[in-house]
Write an enzyme that holds these catalytic residues in place. Structure first.
Site, PDB file in Angstrom:
ATOM      1  N   HIS A   1      -8.165  -5.226  -0.486  1.00 60.93           N
ATOM      2  CA  HIS A   1      -6.784  -4.330   0.076  1.00 60.93           C
ATOM      3  C   HIS A   1      -5.936  -5.113   0.796  1.00 60.93           C
ATOM      4  O   HIS A   1      -6.006  -4.723   2.162  1.00 60.93           O
ATOM      5  CB  HIS A   1      -7.188  -3.018   0.526  1.00 60.93           C
ATOM      6  CG  HIS A   1      -5.988  -2.219   0.497  1.00 60.93           C
ATOM      7  ND1 HIS A   1      -5.146  -1.872  -0.483  1.00 60.93           N
ATOM      8  CD2 HIS A   1      -5.478  -1.694   1.684  1.00 60.93           C
ATOM      9  CE1 HIS A   1      -3.996  -0.969  -0.377  1.00 60.93           C
ATOM     10  NE2 HIS A   1      -4.091  -0.888   1.115  1.00 60.93           N
TER      11      HIS A   1
ATOM     12  N   SER B   1       0.929  -1.244  -0.017  1.00 62.59           N
ATOM     13  CA  SER B   1      -0.074   0.103   0.003  1.00 62.59           C
ATOM     14  C   SER B   1       0.957   1.192  -0.041  1.00 62.59           C
ATOM     15  O   SER B   1       1.579   1.533  -0.664  1.00 62.59           O
ATOM     16  CB  SER B   1      -1.052   0.142   1.134  1.00 62.59           C
ATOM     17  OG  SER B   1      -2.099   0.967   0.973  1.00 62.59           O
TER      18      SER B   1
ATOM     19  N   ASP C   1      -9.754  -4.341  -4.879  1.00 61.80           N
ATOM     20  CA  ASP C   1      -9.402  -3.498  -3.999  1.00 61.80           C
ATOM     21  C   ASP C   1     -10.272  -2.009  -3.961  1.00 61.80           C
ATOM     22  O   ASP C   1     -10.295  -1.627  -5.127  1.00 61.80           O
ATOM     23  CB  ASP C   1      -7.831  -2.956  -4.327  1.00 61.80           C
ATOM     24  CG  ASP C   1      -7.096  -2.272  -3.083  1.00 61.80           C
ATOM     25  OD1 ASP C   1      -7.733  -1.631  -2.452  1.00 61.80           O
ATOM     26  OD2 ASP C   1      -6.006  -2.642  -2.987  1.00 61.80           O
TER      27      ASP C   1
END
Length: 230
Positions: free
Chosen positions: A207, A116, A175
């Site tokens: 995610h 991320s 996601d």
């Protein structure tokens, strides 16, 4: 900062940056998980730097671990960047690299990765135009590899010197935080910049990581770090 030392005479390292609101503990299991998938990766030193605690705009200024501020949510293509925060995060990576070099691990044996926000920083540290071009103690200008798990691209021009560094980009097709569109956009842009060696894959997950992604990630690292030794 959490790290483990390699058990091999051919030293290599993985610097892995966690995501927003997380800590190194969230990904430190990689040091056991990756070698369980590819035994050669027990010969890697794992480094998990902690992000600073900073105010995050999308959370009303609440302070939490983060590599840089976020102004838009979800993270779609074209969002505003926190340039100062990104540069500070890359400086953390550079400090980790310098420490590893001082311990005898050459820059071209170091992989930079993250999840991320951490993935966004990893990309920036390796490929960005005005970052990552400083000379290293070993005299090498290239890293061993870059790995971006569910991150995104935050720049428009590569530094040129690291265009041959292999990249693994894994992303969840469901996601809804760092939108799936970021993968195709980022991969296409990097290829336009001259980054040719890209392994991109997607998984039926939101995610987060996926078991098949970890298998592919381990295989990628084994190939770039130890493939020539087999």
């Amino acid at each position: 900062m959490s790290s483990t030392a390699p058990k091999s005479s051919s030293p290599a390292a993985l610097i892995f940056l966690h995501g927003l609101g997380d800590t190194p503990a969230g990904w430190s299991s990689l040091e056991k998980q990756l070698p369980s998938l590819q035994p050669s990766l027990s010969n890697v030193q794992y480094v998990f730097p902690p992000a600073p605690t900073i105010p995050i705009s999308i959370n009303g200024g609440m302070r939490m671990p983060g590599w840089f501020d976020l102004f838009d949510w979800p993270v779609s293509v074209g969002i505003k960047n926190d340039e100062d925060g990104l540069k500070a995060a890359v400086d953390v990576v550079k400090a980790c690299v310098e420490k590893l070099e001082s311990e005898g691990i050459a820059k071209n044996r170091i992989a930079i990765g993250g999840f991320s926000q951490g993935g966004a920083v990893a990309l920036r540290a390796v490929y960005d135009d005005d970052l990552g071009t400083s000379s290293s103690a070993s005299g090498s200008s290239s890293y061993a590899a870059c790995a971006n798990l569910s991150g995104w691209l935050t720049f428009k021009k590569s530094n040129g010197v690291n265009d041959q560094v292999p990249l693994f980009w894994g992303h969840g097709s469901w996601d809804d935080k760092v939108l799936f569109e970021q993968q195709q956009y980022g991969v296409d842009k990097l290829r336009e910049m001259g980054v040719a060696n890209i392994e991109d894959s997607s998984y039926s997950v939101g995610h987060s990581s996926h078991p098949e992604e970890m298998i592919a990630f381990a295989k990628f690292l084994d190939s770039v770090l130890f493939g020539s030794e087999k």
